[in-house]
Design a protein around this motif. Structure first.
Motif, PDB file in Angstrom:
ATOM      1  N   MET A  51      41.183  27.472  16.788  1.00  0.00           N
ATOM      2  CA  MET A  51      41.950  27.201  17.994  1.00  0.00           C
ATOM      3  C   MET A  51      41.086  27.506  19.217  1.00  0.00           C
ATOM      4  N   GLU A  52      40.969  26.516  20.105  1.00  0.00           N
ATOM      5  CA  GLU A  52      40.140  26.700  21.290  1.00  0.00           C
ATOM      6  C   GLU A  52      40.749  27.742  22.206  1.00  0.00           C
ATOM      7  N   LYS A  53      39.900  28.575  22.755  1.00  0.00           N
ATOM      8  CA  LYS A  53      40.361  29.663  23.611  1.00  0.00           C
ATOM      9  C   LYS A  53      40.020  29.385  25.068  1.00  0.00           C
ATOM     10  N   LYS A  54      40.835  29.923  25.931  1.00  0.00           N
ATOM     11  CA  LYS A  54      40.566  29.847  27.370  1.00  0.00           C
ATOM     12  C   LYS A  54      39.819  31.097  27.802  1.00  0.00           C
ATOM     13  N   TRP A  55      38.758  30.904  28.564  1.00  0.00           N
ATOM     14  CA  TRP A  55      38.031  32.041  29.119  1.00  0.00           C
ATOM     15  C   TRP A  55      38.566  32.316  30.520  1.00  0.00           C
ATOM     16  N   ARG A  56      39.046  33.514  30.720  1.00  0.00           N
ATOM     17  CA  ARG A  56      39.614  33.886  32.008  1.00  0.00           C
ATOM     18  C   ARG A  56      38.731  34.976  32.622  1.00  0.00           C
ATOM     19  N   TYR A  57      38.126  34.660  33.733  1.00  0.00           N
ATOM     20  CA  TYR A  57      37.201  35.589  34.383  1.00  0.00           C
ATOM     21  C   TYR A  57      37.962  36.525  35.315  1.00  0.00           C
ATOM     22  N   ILE A  58      37.775  37.817  35.142  1.00  0.00           N
ATOM     23  CA  ILE A  58      38.373  38.802  36.037  1.00  0.00           C
ATOM     24  C   ILE A  58      37.648  38.714  37.382  1.00  0.00           C
ATOM     25  N   SER A  59      38.400  38.799  38.459  1.00  0.00           N
ATOM     26  CA  SER A  59      37.835  38.628  39.797  1.00  0.00           C
ATOM     27  C   SER A  59      36.699  39.615  40.041  1.00  0.00           C
TER      28      SER A  59
END
Length: 567
Positions: free
Chosen positions: A1-9
């Protein structure tokens, strides 16, 4: 399952440079610290050098004064005190801590752990009856009781008082107990709300000792608190971080005999971290209540010698092996049920039932189903003419609130945002499945259905040095809200030694464009990337940094979380 990369500010550059100068670390580490609210020298010193003085005054907690007064009266009057707790790791460690401490100076106390199968979760009628028949006049309920209105009332009719120490979310009312200690009560002003059940037991004993005895004697049980914090996956901030810091230190240097015995039979040594507790000690303690009766875990944890404890530790180790087999078989069956039913496949939630499933592992099965299909999941089995279930959630979705919305169809429920338990009448199964699906569908956003990898900051391989890793290690203990930092590196390539092992995992030497450093990288359950990596090319790597010791040699290793942009 493809994952979303979420960058912390990323914090402002000037703030990063200022903290780097103050505490002499590189900008990558300063970035992570500021993201976690550590932006001054003083805050960094408190973070890296916690002290027990940072623990809050236990008497700030609502109900604590009344609890200590009632416990003091019971001891002064030579009353029989029953230490009552849940059958999971948090409950059994809480019971072991309170019982072990009280037994050092008071003989008239006993332990009661309800049977998972015949009594279920929480304060049971059987437990009240047993207390009444055996002359107990005070029950201290640990890691349970916040919703036990009826049972506390029944006990009161039989001349039994209750002190409740629970960290679960209260309902609209609380039981009519002598004292209810739960920082999640709306009118409790205690500064930290996220203690484990064992943590609350510790605070009760700390308060009692502060008023009547030597408080230092309570600290000898901090390793039990650390095991509960790790296993119950509570936020690793505030008091929990302080307790886990000193608790893991004690676990690694001078554990209580029961934990030492369990470490021996588990084949683990010192230098345990929170993740090691979660995946080695915790499951074995839990296995006692999942397979047979949790009293074996408590008897191990309260043993006075390692030799005495090893008999029970061996049983727990064997139970854990059985648990793994049950877990594997039922998970395979549950996944087949989803795959083979169109309604299950397209639903926003999963609710599965089979009357032969082992009650002790359905929570684990729910978690496995979430890993595969990534949606709120409830797994149910039959128990005492009722259906009993465990539920697990996904990031960002409040499972407890969703189950509460179905409360009219349930006989009992409780838990947290991401994990809960419930009981219902078999006749309500279809209605519950339908309503739960409606509630989930109404509150689930498309973004929630994509697994997320939170990235703390980008880093270049040449910055990953021994000093870098040593400072990272000092940021431990890690857990929710103080997670192991996740880095991203771009222009990465397979330097050599790409292998796929056990048909599920990958390992390779990772290099980076213009970087001198090359590191071994290991990706568990990431074999899907093996063929693409064989083709070569550059990619972005999300990873954590750890040390790996092999044949007596310790080296830096990258634990791969995800890979993007291969080619």
């Amino acid at each position: 399952m493809e994952k979303k990369w979420r960058y912390i500010s990323k914090p402002p550059d000037e703030a990063i440079r200022a903290l780097s100068r103050q505490i002499n670390v590189n900008p990558y580490l300063s970035t992570i610290l500021i993201q976690r609210g550590i932006d001054t020298f003083e805050a960094a010193r408190a973070f890296f050098r916690p002290t027990l003085d940072m623990l809050h005054d236990p008497f700030l907690m609502k109900g604590m004064r009344q609890a200590v007064d009632r416990l003091s009266a019971a001891i002064g009057n030579q009353e029989r005190i029953l230490i009552y707790g849940d059958y999971d790791v948090d409950g059994t460690t809480a019971v072991a801590l309170v019982y072990s401490y009280l037994k050092t100076f008071y003989d008239h106390c006993e332990i009661y752990i309800p049977d998972r199968y015949s009594e279920g979760y929480g304060v049971s009628r059987e437990g009240i009856d047993w207390a009444s028949q055996n002359g107990f006049t005070l029950i201290i309920a640990l890691d349970c009781g916040i919703k036990a209105m009826e049972m506390v009332g029944l006990a009161k009719q039989q001349g039994i008082d209750f002190i409740i120490c629970d960290h679960h979310v209260p309902g609209t009312a609380v039981p009519d107990a002598i004292a209810v200690i739960d920082p999640k009560q709306e009118d409790c002003t205690y500064p930290f709300k996220e203690l484990s059940g064992c943590g609350l037991g510790f605070k009760l004993m700390q308060a009692f000792a502060r008023q009547h005895r030597d408080e230092q004697a309570v600290y000898r049980y901090l390793d039990l608190v650390a095991v509960s914090i790790a296993s119950d996956v509570v936020p690793m901030t505030g008091e929990n971080r302080v307790l886990a810091h000193f608790g893991t230190r004690k676990l690694n240097t001078d554990p209580v005999p029961g934990l030492k015995a369990l470490m021996n039979v588990s084949g683990v040594n010192s230098d345990l971290e929170v993740s090691d507790i979660l995946f080695t000690l915790g499951p074995r303690i839990n296995a006692a209540g999942r397979i047979n009766h949790a009293s074996a875990a408590v008897r191990m944890l309260t043993a006075e010698t390692v030799e005495e404890a090893e008999e029970f530790a061996t049983v727990l180790n064997e139970n854990n092996a059985k648990r793994r087999q049950f877990d594997s078989n039922i998970t395979e069956e549950a996944l087949r049920m989803i795959d083979g039913d169109e309604t299950h496949r397209i639903a926003k939630s999963t609710v599965l039932f089979k009357d032969t499933w082992h009650k002790g592992v359905i929570g684990i099965v729910a978690a496995r189903c979430v890993e595969k299909y990534y949606r709120p999941t409830v797994i149910l089995t039959a128990s005492n003419d009722k259906l009993t279930g465990s539920a697990r959630s996904i990031h960002g979705f409040d499972l407890y609130r969703a189950i509460s919305a179905c409360g009219d169809l349930l006989e009992k429920y409780g838990g947290h945002k991401y994990a809960a338990g419930l009981t219902l009448d078999p006749n309500n199964l279809t209605a519950f499945r339908q309503k739960f699906e409606e509630v989930v569908a109404a509150n689930l956003t498309p973004e929630m259905l994509v697994p997320v990898v939170d990235i703390d900051t980008e880093v270049f391989f040449d910055a990953i040095t021994t000093k870098f890793v040593n400072i990272l290690k000092q940021m431990a203990p890690f857990g929710p809200e103080n997670t192991t930092p996740v880095f991203v590196a771009h222009n990465v390539y397979v330097f050599n030694s790409l292998t796929c092992f056990k048909e599920k995992h990958i390992r390779f030497l990772a290099g980076q464009h213009n970087a001198r450093n090359v590191f071994q990288a290991v990706g568990f359950n990431l074999a899907e990337y093996y063929e693409k990596l064989q083709m070569g090319g550059r990619f972005s790597l999300a990873f954590t940094v750890e040390e790996n010791t092999y044949n007596g040699v310790t080296s830096i290793q990258l634990r791969v979380k995800d890979i993007k942009g291969i080619g």
